[in-house]
Scaffold this motif. Structure first.
Motif, short mmCIF file in Angstrom:
data_model
loop_
_atom_site.label_atom_id
_atom_site.label_comp_id
_atom_site.label_asym_id
_atom_site.label_seq_id
_atom_site.Cartn_x
_atom_site.Cartn_y
_atom_site.Cartn_z
N PRO A 86 58.70 -5.10 -11.46
CA PRO A 86 58.80 -3.78 -12.10
C PRO A 86 57.49 -3.25 -12.67
CG PRO A 86 59.61 -5.47 -13.59
CD PRO A 86 59.28 -6.16 -12.31
N THR A 87 56.42 -4.08 -12.69
CA THR A 87 55.19 -3.65 -13.37
C THR A 87 53.95 -3.83 -12.51
OG1 THR A 87 54.96 -5.86 -14.37
CG2 THR A 87 56.16 -4.19 -15.64
N THR A 88 54.07 -3.85 -11.20
CA THR A 88 52.91 -4.11 -10.35
C THR A 88 51.88 -3.00 -10.38
OG1 THR A 88 54.18 -3.18 -8.50
CG2 THR A 88 54.18 -5.58 -8.74
N ALA A 89 52.28 -1.79 -10.78
CA ALA A 89 51.36 -0.66 -10.74
C ALA A 89 50.92 -0.21 -12.13
CB ALA A 89 52.01 0.51 -10.01
N VAL A 90 51.15 -1.03 -13.16
CA VAL A 90 50.73 -0.66 -14.51
C VAL A 90 49.62 -1.60 -14.97
CG1 VAL A 90 53.02 0.22 -15.06
CG2 VAL A 90 52.44 -2.12 -15.66
N ASP A 91 48.86 -1.17 -15.96
CA ASP A 91 47.76 -1.98 -16.47
C ASP A 91 48.28 -3.13 -17.34
OD1 ASP A 91 47.64 -1.06 -19.47
OD2 ASP A 91 47.86 0.77 -18.27
N ALA A 92 47.40 -4.05 -17.67
CA ALA A 92 47.80 -5.26 -18.38
C ALA A 92 48.35 -4.96 -19.76
CB ALA A 92 46.61 -6.21 -18.48
N VAL A 93 47.75 -3.99 -20.47
CA VAL A 93 48.22 -3.66 -21.81
C VAL A 93 49.65 -3.11 -21.75
CG1 VAL A 93 47.82 -2.18 -23.82
CG2 VAL A 93 45.88 -3.25 -22.65
N ARG A 98 50.90 -22.51 -10.76
CA ARG A 98 49.63 -22.04 -11.30
C ARG A 98 48.88 -21.21 -10.26
NH1 ARG A 98 48.48 -26.38 -13.68
NH2 ARG A 98 47.42 -27.40 -11.93
N ARG A 99 48.89 -21.65 -9.01
CA ARG A 99 48.20 -20.88 -7.96
C ARG A 99 48.88 -19.54 -7.72
NH1 ARG A 99 48.14 -25.89 -5.27
NH2 ARG A 99 49.90 -25.21 -3.97
N THR A 100 50.20 -19.50 -7.86
CA THR A 100 50.94 -18.27 -7.58
C THR A 100 50.82 -17.25 -8.72
OG1 THR A 100 52.55 -19.56 -6.31
CG2 THR A 100 53.20 -17.34 -6.97
N VAL A 101 50.84 -17.75 -9.95
CA VAL A 101 50.89 -16.84 -11.10
C VAL A 101 49.52 -16.58 -11.70
CG1 VAL A 101 51.81 -16.57 -13.44
CG2 VAL A 101 53.25 -17.53 -11.63
N LEU A 102 48.70 -17.61 -11.82
CA LEU A 102 47.42 -17.48 -12.53
C LEU A 102 46.26 -17.31 -11.56
CD1 LEU A 102 48.01 -20.27 -15.21
CD2 LEU A 102 48.47 -17.82 -15.38
N VAL A 133 67.13 -10.87 -15.15
CA VAL A 133 66.37 -11.65 -14.18
C VAL A 133 65.22 -10.78 -13.71
CG1 VAL A 133 66.41 -12.84 -11.96
CG2 VAL A 133 68.42 -12.92 -13.44
N VAL A 134 64.00 -11.29 -13.84
CA VAL A 134 62.83 -10.56 -13.38
C VAL A 134 62.14 -11.38 -12.31
CG1 VAL A 134 60.65 -9.49 -13.99
CG2 VAL A 134 62.54 -9.44 -15.62
N ILE A 135 62.12 -10.87 -11.09
CA ILE A 135 61.39 -11.50 -10.00
C ILE A 135 59.98 -10.96 -10.04
CG2 ILE A 135 61.31 -11.89 -7.52
CD1 ILE A 135 64.30 -11.35 -7.42
N THR A 136 59.02 -11.78 -10.43
CA THR A 136 57.67 -11.28 -10.69
C THR A 136 56.68 -12.43 -10.68
OG1 THR A 136 56.33 -10.05 -12.29
CG2 THR A 136 57.96 -11.55 -13.19
N SER A 137 55.41 -12.11 -10.62
CA SER A 137 54.34 -13.09 -10.82
C SER A 137 53.49 -12.70 -12.01
CB SER A 137 53.48 -13.19 -9.55
OG SER A 137 52.92 -11.92 -9.23
N SER A 138 54.00 -11.78 -12.82
CA SER A 138 53.27 -11.31 -13.99
C SER A 138 53.36 -12.32 -15.12
CB SER A 138 53.84 -9.96 -14.45
OG SER A 138 53.45 -9.68 -15.78
N PRO A 139 52.24 -12.87 -15.60
CA PRO A 139 52.28 -13.80 -16.74
C PRO A 139 52.89 -13.17 -17.98
CG PRO A 139 50.16 -13.90 -15.64
CD PRO A 139 50.88 -12.72 -15.06
N VAL A 193 65.64 -14.74 -17.52
CA VAL A 193 65.10 -15.68 -16.54
C VAL A 193 64.04 -15.00 -15.70
CG1 VAL A 193 65.65 -17.15 -14.56
CG2 VAL A 193 67.27 -16.96 -16.44
N GLY A 194 62.89 -15.65 -15.61
CA GLY A 194 61.86 -15.19 -14.70
C GLY A 194 61.93 -15.97 -13.40
N VAL A 195 61.75 -15.29 -12.27
CA VAL A 195 61.79 -15.94 -10.96
C VAL A 195 60.46 -15.67 -10.26
CG1 VAL A 195 62.91 -16.05 -8.71
CG2 VAL A 195 64.29 -15.75 -10.77
N VAL A 196 59.81 -16.74 -9.85
CA VAL A 196 58.55 -16.64 -9.13
C VAL A 196 58.79 -17.14 -7.70
CG1 VAL A 196 56.16 -17.43 -8.98
CG2 VAL A 196 57.20 -16.99 -11.21
#
Length: 565
Positions: A490-497, A560-564, A520-526, A359-362
C-alpha cells in the motif's frame, strides 16, 4: 449445432417473447405500411384506366381521394409502427446490456476466458446487434406481405406475370440463404478479433505509465499492431463476404424486376393488358425491388444477429466461479487460516491470522503475493483449505465475505468525482472520516488543494500522483472498517516519512486496545513490518520463517536480503 449456437438462438427467441406487445403491434403496422405501398401502383393503374382514359372527372376525383386516404394510412402506420419497434429494440438492448453486466459483475465471479475489453464489447456492441433482430422480423414479414400483394395483383392482370414472381422469389431466397453459415462464421470471427483488440487496448491504456517507466511502450505497441492487424483482416473477410452477398442479392432483385417489366411490355404491345395494367405492372416491378432486396439480405441480417447473440449467450450461460453460500463464519471478527494451499506458485502454504492480529507478509517472489491476493479475493482452483472463521471461504455468501474480509489490491482504481466521493463511497462515514483520512496520510493530499476533500479527481485518478492515489485508496479501505483487511504493497509510491506515518496510522486506527480488527499487509516495507505483531516470510510458495521484524532481520538471511536491501 454447438451449445453456443443453441444458446444464441435462445437469446433471440427470448427477445421475441418478452417484447411481444411492441414487436407484434409494430409488425402489424409495418405490414399495413407495406401493403399500402404495394397498392399505390395498382391505384395509379386504376386511375389511368377508369378516369384518365375515359375522361371521367368524377371517377378521377374519387380515385385520387382514395389514393390520398391511402397515403395518410401509409404515413400514420409507418410513424406509429416505427415507434413501437424502436421501443422494443431499445428496451431489449437495455435488458441485454444490464443482464450481461450483471453476469460480469456477479458477486460469485464469472467463469470465462474473455478478457475485460472483450466483455465490454459483448455488453455493448453484441447486446445491441442482438436486439436488432427485433427489427429484422417486421421487415421480413412486411416484405413478404408486399410481395404477396404484388404477386396477387400480377396474377389477376396476367397469370404468367404472377407465376414469375411466385416461382422466382423462393428460388432467389433459397439460393442466397446457402451463404448464411459462411457469413455467420466470418462475422463471429470479426467480433471475436475486435473483442481481443479492445481488451488489449484497455490493458495497455491502463498500464501505459508503468510501460513508459520501463521503456516497454514500443514492444507493447508492436503487440497491439499484431492484434489490430488480425482484427482488420477478420473485418475485411467479413466485409468481403457481406458485400459479395449484398451485390448478388441486388443483382438478382434487379434482374427479377427487370424481367417482369420486359414481359409486361411485350404483353402491352400485343394487347393482352391495358395501358393502366401496364403502368401497374411497371410500378409493381419497380416497387418489388425494395422488398426483394430486403428478403435477399435476410441471411446476412440473421447471421450478424446470431453471431452477436452467441457471444452474449456465452456470457449469460457462463457459471459462477464460486459455489452458492453454504455456511456463515463464526464470530464478528473471524480469523483467517490457509492450510496446505497450493495454487500456481504457492506450494502447500500454511498461514494463520488470528482475530485482531496485525500480520506482515513478505514474499521473495512477486508471483507468490499476486497468487495469495487472487485467492483471497476469489478462492478458486486451489488445493487445500482457505478458512474464514472456520468456514471455507468459497462457500461464504460473497456479500458477507467482502464485509468481513476486504482485499485491497496494489493496483486499485479511483473514479471521476472528488476525493471525498472516492473515500466515503456510501456517504455514511462522516463520523469516522477524519481518522481514516489521517491514518492513510490522505489529509496531506486534501491540504494541497483549496477545496480540500472536495478537490476533483479525474478518471482513474490521473490528476494525482501514484503516492496520492495509494493514500486515497488506503483511506477508503480503512473507512470501510472490515474485520479483516488485506493490503498489498500500500505504500510503494510514498516517501519514507509518509510511510512511517501510515504504518503508525494503521496500527493506531485498527489495533488500539479492544478494536478487534485484523490486518494483513503484504509488503517489504520495514516501516510497516516493524508495526506488525508478527511477520511471515514466504519463499518458493511456502512459509519458511515467522517472528517479529527485528528478530527476522537479525537471524534470517533471506528475510534480510528481501527487506533490508
Amino acid at each position: 449445432m454447438s451449445s453456443s449456437t443453441k444458446s444464441g438462438t435462445a437469446v433471440l427467441r427470448r427477445a421475441v417473447v418478452r417484447n411481444g406487445r411492441h414487436l407484434w403491434t409494430g409488425t402489424v403496422l409495418a405490414g399495413l405500411y407495406q401493403i399500402c405501398a404495394a397498392l399505390v401502383p395498382i391505384l395509379i393503374g386504376v386511375i389511368v384506366d377508369r378516369a384518365v382514359t375515359t375522361g371521367d372527372l368524377a371517377a378521377l376525383i374519387l380515385w385520387i381521394s382514395v389514393l390520398v386516404a391511402m397515403y395518410l394510412v401509409l404515413a400514420m402506420s409507418y410513424r406509429f409502427g416505427a415507434r413501437h419497434l424502436q421501443r422494443a429494440i431499445a428496451e431489449e438492448g437495455h435488458r441485454l446490456r444490464v443482464e450481461v453486466a450483471g453476469r460480469i459483475l456477479h458477486p460469485r465471479g464469472l467463469r470465462t476466458d474473455r478478457q475485460a475489453g472483450d466483455l465490454l464489447t459483448v455488453s455493448t456492441t453484441d447486446a445491441d446487434y442482438s436486439s436488432y433482430f427485433l427489427d429484422h422480423i417486421p421487415r421480413v414479414i412486411s416484405a413478404l406481405l408486399a410481395v404477396a400483394v404484388s404477386a396477387v395483383t400480377l396474377l389477376l392482370i396476367s397469370a404468367p406475370l404472377g407465376l414469375i414472381v411466385l416461382i422466382a422469389t423462393p428460388i432467389v431466397l433459397v439460393t442466397l440463404n446457402l451463404t448464411a453459415p459462411l457469413i455467420t462464421r466470418r462475422v463471429t470471427e470479426q467480433q471475436d478479433q475486435a473483442g481481443r483488440a479492445t481488451s488489449l487496448a484497455t490493458d495497455l491504456v491502463t498500464g501505459l505509465r508503468p510501460l513508459r517507466g520501463i521503456g516497454a511502450q514500443d514492444a507493447a505497441a508492436d503487440r497491439y499492431r499484431v492484434v489490430s492487424k488480425r482484427s482488420l483482416a477478420a473485418t475485411l473477410r467479413a466485409a468481403r463476404a457481406q458485400n459479395a452477398f449484398q451485390g448478388a442479392s441486388a443483382m438478382l432483385s434487379m434482374l427479377l424486376a427487370g424481367g417482369i417489366a420486359i414481359v409486361a411490355g411485350v404483353f402491352a404491345l400485343s394487347g393482352r393488358i391495358t395501358i393502366g395494367e401496364f403502368i401497374t405492372v411497371i410500378g409493381s416491378a419497380q416497387f418489388l425491388i425494395e422488398p426483394f432486396g430486403t428478403l435477399a439480405v435476410v441471411p446476412r441480417w440473421v447471421a450478424a444477429a446470431r453471431a452477436a447473440a452467441n457471444r452474449v449467450a456465452s456470457v449469460i450461460v457462463a457459471g459462477p466461479i464460486l459455489p452458492d453460500a453454504a455456511a456463515d463464519p463464526a464470530g464478528p471478527q473471524p480469523g483467517l487460516h490457509l492450510a496446505g494451499v497450493t495454487n500456481g506458485p504457492l506450494k502447500n502454504l500454511n498461514l494463520r491470522v488470528r482475530p485482531g492480529e496485525f500480520v506482515g507478509v513478505v514474499t521473495c517472489r512477486p508471483a507468490d503475493a499476486e497468487a495469495l491476493m487472487r485467492l483471497l479475493a476469489v478462492p478458486d482452483a486451489y488445493e487445500g483449505d482457505i478458512l474464514l472463521g472456520g468456514v471455507q471461504l468459497a462457500t461464504v455468501d460473497r456479500g458477507r465475505a467482502r464485509r468481513l474480509l476486504h482485499v485491497e489490491p496494489h493496483q486499485t482504481d479511483l473514479f471521476t468525482g472528488s476525493l471525498l466521493a472516492n473515500i466515503d463511497v456510501h456517504g455514511d462515514g462522516a463520523d469516522r472520516l477524519g481518522a481514516a483520512v489521517s491514518a492513510a496520510a490522505a489529509d496531506e493530499v486534501a491540504d494541497l488543494h483549496p477545496d480540500g476533500l472536495d478537490a476533483p479527481v479525474a478518471e482513474r485518478g490521473t490528476n494525482l500522483s501514484g503516492g496520492q492515489r495509494q493514500r486515497v485508496a488506503l483511506a477508503r479501505a480503512l473507512l470501510a472498517e472490515p474485520p479483516l483487511l488485506v493490503l498489498h504493497h500500500p505504500t510503494t509510491a510514498v516517501d519514507a516519512v509518509t510511510e512511517h506515518a501510515i504504518a503508525g496510522g494503521i496500527r493506531s486506527l485498527r489495533h488500539a486496545p479492544g478494536s478487534g480488527f485484523g490486518t494483513v499487509v503484504i509488503t517489504s516495507s520495514p516501516a510497516l513490518l516493524s508495526a506488525a505483531d508478527r511477520v511471515v516470510l514466504i519463499d518458493d510458495g511456502a512459509v519458511t520463517a515467522e517472528g517479529a521484524h527485528a528478530e527476522l532481520s537479525a537471524t534470517d538471511d533471506t528475510y534480510r536480503r528481501t527487506v533490508l536491501r
